[in-house]
Design an enzyme around this catalytic site. Structure first.
Site, PDB file in Angstrom:
ATOM      1  N   SER A 420       0.825  -1.206   0.000  1.00 10.24           N
ATOM      2  CA  SER A 420       0.000   0.000   0.000  1.00 10.24           C
ATOM      3  C   SER A 420       0.863   1.262   0.000  1.00 10.24           C
ATOM      4  CB  SER A 420      -0.889  -0.007   1.239  1.00 10.24           C
ATOM      5  OG  SER A 420      -1.816   1.049   1.199  1.00 10.24           O
ATOM      6  N   PRO A 421       0.365   2.373  -0.574  1.00  7.64           N
ATOM      7  CA  PRO A 421       1.102   3.633  -0.488  1.00  7.64           C
ATOM      8  C   PRO A 421       1.278   4.075   0.961  1.00  7.64           C
ATOM      9  CG  PRO A 421      -0.715   3.779  -2.070  1.00  7.64           C
ATOM     10  CD  PRO A 421      -0.902   2.507  -1.315  1.00  7.64           C
ATOM     11  N   TYR A 579      -7.023  15.376   0.948  1.00 10.23           N
ATOM     12  CA  TYR A 579      -6.090  16.166   0.150  1.00 10.23           C
ATOM     13  C   TYR A 579      -6.879  16.932  -0.912  1.00 10.23           C
ATOM     14  CZ  TYR A 579      -2.715  13.354   2.673  1.00 10.23           C
ATOM     15  OH  TYR A 579      -1.995  12.751   3.678  1.00 10.23           O
ATOM     16  N   GLY A 723      -0.321  -2.530   4.211  1.00 11.06           N
ATOM     17  CA  GLY A 723       0.510  -1.376   4.490  1.00 11.06           C
ATOM     18  C   GLY A 723       1.536  -1.615   5.573  1.00 11.06           C
TER      19      GLY A 723
END
Length: 774
Positions: A420-421, A579, A723
């Site tokens: 995962s980012p 964001y 992640g």
């Protein structure tokens, strides 16, 4: 102690028994509004483990129950003219009336005073002023609780589905049986199980639209039962359906109320069983919870603690257990409420989804229960996965779901696990360095099929922190190309670049110095759809104007071109977590009155424009994904999971291939009320995938091999993102292969590490055997 127990159901009577067993001198009186031979249910069901707990607490009543129990190991699922059977499930059934008879007799033996046909009203409680404790065991519709919901901090959520408790002499004697039947007015289904030698419980359930279309609201109880008999006639062997619902005014059908009290004690009154909490009938644990409440409360009241402290300890311990079970019950209940999502599934996957609906039963748990059946599921999943990418399925034993291929446009992944980012906050002026080279390289050779970069910003002012990575200069592009080339040369992994712009969440300190905390100095200007600051300490962003829209869109386009120059296999647009693009989508941060604000369609306008512009310059044969926040965790005042289905479909219509389903982070944590837990975001992935018919990636507190296989086999996602476990163990996927003794092509162990892999596999196998034999 002098104890008055209001309610003569299983929890109240079992508390009286448990108290007397610990101290015969207790003075305990049970008041029950009905006669001792009145019961409005049919059978109850619980597990073998619950029976062991009862045996340990009171062997006498337990042995009497054991002689009456109906036991079965199988679950049968009837759907679409097929029946699927799996074994090893271990259920116990007993008639509710017989259970109460056993408990009443045992209570009398121990000296408990029993008063039946005695209605205690709230104003009558004064007569018990000399009691040390009043136990409200008055069930689902507790008068004591309902009279003061605020004091008991009670949340009652009445669910939409309708159900009716019926009985039949048809014997479902070797399996807990689920029946799904499509009627002229929609789908209806049955939860059926035998509870004595010639009687079974037969619960019929349906959605509110089907209920209304059949007109059950206007039928007598007998007419309702006869209509259900006709609908399910082929399963009843000529037997009738019987009703015991004369105590219910109006329709025999009811809605399930999910009850959870956050305060169980008020003065000298304590709640127990369904008065304090309910568990949906689809997991059959309401009686279990009541019994275990009774045992726990009796233990603490006889522990020597002051009564006040004993009651607090009781709630602290039991509320946690109730929450765990209610979480499972909520998942199970939701599955039936959202049945339409799964009706297009193959019957194999439909059954697997049903069996794992609560998340208490996992992939490997099913293997322990019925190895042959689960291997059939894996074979079905594997055959389908390999044929989807144009390959012949492997012969012999099928691989686990996580080790099957998946193809997005021309990009074929060897397995379905992705890194995962995760922001590393370790770049300088947007430029990644040797840390990133090692970080991404290590995870690429760790076995994952797909590797995501951290959110990489399209401009310097689009960074979250001074340590965030970027791709807005030639130097940035070349640094990323070095990483991409290593991944392609030394692993089977594909690598995706996540592109984003921080918006109003920018100009903050790096993560370990304080998340979302503004810089002490050197701050840069922030932009957002509306001039709404992230939190009180953050700067107010400037509302975007036309030139800002043009500039940001061009920055995303240029970054996408650089991604292709660097050789990335895939690009992901970050439109979640508050964001910039996410802040357009959610109404909590977009209060514009022009064409970019207002309706969801308008709020999506700019993010979709950006995505389309990126898609236009990204090679057609390469895939693109979008990360979204599928809920703001504030209910209808923000983005809801229902909105998320529309958001996902809008991006897919614009050319997205798969949706990365995250949640929240669109508001500061102190302003939201998220529901955390294992795989807590997976239900949103499930909803988007199976209502919107959109390919999805699941992410969020997924940390076990079992989680991954369960999510995939149940059709809750197409890929699974891992992640933080990958931070601590870059070779998480290789470890998972060793754990499952997998040696196929979906995981490439570096030649340099082969001996370590062999040793790891041996050690894990030995540890598993020791755990089984412990």
């Amino acid at each position: 102690m002098k104890i008055v127990c209001l309610g003569g159901g299983p929890s109240g009577v079992y508390l009286a028994i448990s108290m007397k067993l610990r101290n015969p001198e207790h003075d305990i009186t049970v008041y029950e509004r009905n006669r001792p031979d009145d019961t409005f249910g049919w059978g109850v069901v619980f597990s073998d483990q619950t029976m062991e707990n009862l045996r340990a607490n009171d062997p006498v009543s337990a042995e009497n129950m054991i002689g009456e129990l109906i036991h079965w190991d199988y679950i049968d699922v009837h759907v679409k003219n097929e029946v699927v059977r799996s074994g090893g499930h271990g259920f116990i059934g007993i008639g509710r009336q017989r259970l109460l008879d056993i408990l009443y007799n045992r209570a009398r033996e121990l000296g408990v005073k029993m008063h039946f046909q005695t209605e205690i009203e709230l104003e009558d409680l004064e007569q018990f002023s000399d009691a040390d404790l009043i136990v409200a065991a008055d069930g689902l519709n507790s008068k004591v609780r309902n009279n003061n919901l605020e004091a008991f901090d009670c949340d009652i959520d009445v669910r939409p589905n309708k159900f009716v408790w019926l009985g039949t002499h048809q014997r479902f004697d070797d399996a807990f049986t689920f029946i799904f039947e499509e009627t002229k007015h929609g789908w209806m289904w049955v939860h059926a199980y035998q509870f004595d030698k010639d009687t079974s419980t037969f619960i019929v359930e349906c959605g509110p639209e089907t209920y209304d279309a059949w007109g059950f609201e206007h039928m007598s109880h007998e007419e309702s039962a006869e209509t259900c008999r006709q609908i399910f006639e082929k399963y009843l062997g000529g037997h009738k359906l019987m009703t015991k619902s004369s105590h219910i005014r109006g329709s025999a059908w009811i809605n399930f109320p999910r009850v959870l009290c956050h305060t169980w004690v008020k003065d000298n009154i304590v709640l127990i069983g369904d008065a304090a909490h309910t568990a949906h009938f689809s997991i059959g644990s309401g009686t279990k919870l009541g019994f275990e409440d009774a045992i726990n409360l009796a233990e603490h009241l006889n522990s020597g603690l002051p009564v006040k402290d004993a009651l607090k300890t009781y709630q602290d311990e039991r509320e946690l257990e109730a929450l765990k079970l209610q979480s499972a019950a909520r998942n199970s209940m939701s599955w039936f409420e959202e049945l339409d999502r799964y009706l297009d599934f193959d019957v194999t996957q439909f059954t697997y989804s049903l069996l794992t609906r609560s998340q208490r039963v996992s992939h490997e748990n099913l293997r322990l229960r019925d190895k042959e059946w689960l291997e059939g599921v894996e074979k079905w999943f594997s055959d389908r996965a390999f044929r989807a990418v144009g390959k012949q399925p492997p012969e012999g034993k099928a691989p686990p779901p996580m080790f099957t291929p998946y193809k997005i446009r021309d990009m074929e992944l060897v397995n379905r696990v992705a890194v995962s980012p995760m922001s590393m906050y370790s770049a300088k002026d947007g430029l990644i360095n040797d840390f990133h080279f090692v970080h991404y390289g290590a995870r690429a050779i760790g076995g994952a099929g797909l590797l995501f970069t951290e959110m990489t910003d399209v401009s310097a002012e689009g960074r979250i922190t001074p340590g965030c990575a970027g791709i807005y200069t030639d130097e940035h592009t070349q640094a990323w190309k070095r990483v991409v080339d290593f991944v392609h040369e030394h692993s089977q992994a594909k690598i995706a670049l996540q592109l984003g712009h921080a918006g109003r969440k920018g100009s903050t300190k790096v993560g370990w110095e304080g998340y979302d905390v503004p810089l002490d100095d050197g701050n840069w200007e922030l932009i957002a759809p509306s001039p709404i600051k992230w939190d009180d300490a953050n700067q107010t962003p400037r509302e975007m104007q036309k030139e800002d829209f043009d500039r940001v869109l061009n920055q995303f386009v240029e970054a996408t071109c650089r991604a292709e120059e660097a050789g990335f296999d895939m690009v992901e647009l970050h439109a979640g977590h508050g964001y910039l693009l996410s802040s357009f989508i959610t109404p909590v941060s977009n209060q514009r009155t022009d064409e970019y604000g207002g309706s969801l369609e308008n709020r999506l306008r700019f993010p979709i424009e950006v995505f389309k512009a990126m898609r236009d310059v990204w090679p057609d044969h390469k895939p693109m994904s979008v990360r979204i926040s599928s809920t703001d965790w504030i209910g209808k005042d923000g983005i809801t999971p229902e909105d998320a289905v529309l958001i996902a479909k809008a991006f897919v219509d614009a050319g997205a291939d798969i949706i990365d389903v995250s949640t929240g982070q669109t508001l500061p944590v102190h302003k939201v009320n998220p529901v955390f837990g294992r795989m807590f975001q997976t239900p949103m992935s499930d909803q988007i995938r199976n209502e919107g018919h959109v390919s999805t990636m699941a992410v969020g507190n997924i940390f076990e091999t079992d989680h991954v296989n369960s999510i995939l086999a149940a059709g809750r996602a197409d890929l699974v993102l891992i992640g933080r476990p990958h931070l601590m163990d870059p070779q998480w996927v290789i470890r998972s292969a060793a754990e499952q003794e997998y040696h196929g092509p979906a995981v490439q162990v570096p030649k340099q590490y082969l001996t370590a892999f062999t040793q790891l596999e041996t050690n894990l196998k030995r540890a598993a055997e020791m755990a089984l034999n412990a």
